[in-house]
Design an enzyme around this catalytic site. Structure first.
Site, mmCIF file in Angstrom:
data_model
loop_
_atom_site.group_PDB
_atom_site.id
_atom_site.type_symbol
_atom_site.label_atom_id
_atom_site.label_comp_id
_atom_site.label_asym_id
_atom_site.label_seq_id
_atom_site.Cartn_x
_atom_site.Cartn_y
_atom_site.Cartn_z
ATOM 1 N N LEU A 239 62.599 -33.926 52.162
ATOM 2 C CA LEU A 239 62.733 -34.923 53.229
ATOM 3 C C LEU A 239 64.191 -34.963 53.686
ATOM 4 O O LEU A 239 64.961 -35.860 53.310
ATOM 5 C CB LEU A 239 62.248 -36.281 52.743
ATOM 6 C CG LEU A 239 60.735 -36.404 52.588
ATOM 7 C CD1 LEU A 239 60.307 -37.853 52.484
ATOM 8 C CD2 LEU A 239 59.995 -35.746 53.738
ATOM 9 N N HIS A 240 64.524 -34.003 54.538
ATOM 10 C CA HIS A 240 65.916 -33.872 54.981
ATOM 11 C C HIS A 240 66.416 -35.133 55.718
ATOM 12 O O HIS A 240 67.313 -35.822 55.235
ATOM 13 C CB HIS A 240 66.056 -32.686 55.930
ATOM 14 C CG HIS A 240 65.583 -31.376 55.374
ATOM 15 N ND1 HIS A 240 66.173 -30.743 54.304
ATOM 16 C CD2 HIS A 240 64.574 -30.556 55.768
ATOM 17 C CE1 HIS A 240 65.547 -29.599 54.061
ATOM 18 N NE2 HIS A 240 64.579 -29.457 54.931
ATOM 19 N N ASP A 241 65.850 -35.429 56.864
ATOM 20 C CA ASP A 241 66.396 -36.486 57.728
ATOM 21 C C ASP A 241 66.300 -37.888 57.142
ATOM 22 O O ASP A 241 67.232 -38.698 57.325
ATOM 23 C CB ASP A 241 65.720 -36.435 59.101
ATOM 24 C CG ASP A 241 66.035 -35.139 59.841
ATOM 25 O OD1 ASP A 241 65.201 -34.711 60.651
ATOM 26 O OD2 ASP A 241 67.112 -34.553 59.604
#
Ligand code: RIB
Ligand code: CA
Length: 314
Positions: A239-241
């Site tokens: 879950l980058h952002d």
């Protein structure tokens, strides 16, 4: 202290969408002034419409969304449909947006809103940095009113779109150079940390158990996104952002260090690399590079915020 003024620049993208939901669910912490969309994961016409779909899903149809730059400053455009699907948020079956995009260009919104703000504004960037860079170039004095920039992008180690470069930086390295050289407080949330925030099956089921339309959409997006990244991420998608929003909400979940970071512009095989000086030999620090996250704490925060969104599209 009150809610901090915040502008989110994004390229939805499933992970951008989840980050937007977290931010919208946090009105005590964020006075969300607007959302600006940029070309990135998919072309601009889709990223801006996806941002509008997500604001409807979160029950905030009045939240202004501005369309920004349709292409990077210099290099040829790149997109990531192979990962995110043709719509950019495949896996979430959302209706058409309820309201149109705002008339102003995102760069003009950034310049005008930052020029007249009474309180310093935080910029959370979740995509290529084209909009923010052009706003800085158009009116550098806006930097006086930027509290900080928290950017998902880059990597101390391996990239994802090339061995050297992470997508958001690779997609517009010249824009990233402008932002990393702007001289405002900058926190870089790169792949080294976002790859610790893995949406495993158990974590997805915990989200699904919330039983709301936003939670169902998040699970659909994660399952779609995860199915396309198994070659790289066997246990689930990163879950980058959402790490950007989680950092703004609970910085104590993260740690990192200040260091000099340069953007490689010329390398045949390394264009878009964030060259991170871990040893403090190359120059004065211009970024805080985050290195560790409490992943269980991150997902607990994600669930707690998603649980607040019990509404669906009006
Ligand atoms: O490299 C990951 C980043 O690129 C994320 O922001 C994702 O949404 C894409 O924009
Ligand atoms: Ca993104």
């Amino acid at each position: 202290m009150g809610a901090r003024p915040l502008i989110i620049d994004c390229d939805p993208g499933q992970d951008d969408a989840i980050a937007l939901l977290m931010a919208i669910a946090s009105p005590e912490e964020f006075d969300l002034l607007g959302v600006t969309a940029v070309a990135g994961n998919v072309p601009l016409a889709k990223t801006e419409a996806n941002a509008r779909r997500i604001r409807d899903l979160a029950g905030r149809p009045e939240l202004p969304v501005y369309a920004g730059c349709p292409r990077p400053m210099v290099r040829a455009p790149v997109t990531a449909e192979a990962v995110h699907g043709p719509s950019g948020i495949d896996g979430a079956d959302l209706p058409e947006p309820s309201r149109p995009v705002e008339g102003a260009h995102a760069v003009d919104f950034l310049v005008q809103r930052l020029a007249k703000t009474s309180r310093p504004v935080t910029l959370a960037t979740l995509g290529p940095l084209t909009n923010v860079a052009l706003a800085i170039i158009k009116n550098p004095t806006i930097l006086d009113n930027v509290a900080e920039i928290v950017a998902m992008g880059g990597a101390v180690g391996l990239g994802n779109v090339t061995p050297a470069a992470e997508f958001n930086i690779y997609a517009d390295p010249h824009a990233a150079h402008v932002v990393f050289e702007a001289g405002v407080p900058l926190t870089m949330i790169g792949l080294d940390i976002t790859r610790q925030a893995i949406a495993t099956s158990a974590r997805i089921e915990a989200i699904r158990s919330l039983g709301t339309p936003p939670a169902a959409a998040v699970c659909g997006m994660l399952e779609y996104y995860g199915a396309r990244t198994t070659a790289t991420y066997r246990h689930g998608p990163p879950l980058h952002d959402p790490c950007v929003i989680a950092y703004l909400l609970k910085p104590e979940l993260f740690n990192g260090q200040d260091m000099w970071v340069a953007i490689e512009l010329a390398g045949e095989h390394s264009q878009g690399r964030t060259v991170c000086d871990l040893y403090g030999r190359s120059g004065a620090p211009n970024a805080r590079v985050l290195e560790r996250v409490d992943a269980d704490g991150f997902f607990a925060l994600l669930n707690e915020r998603l649980a607040r969104l019990s509404v669906s599209t009006p």
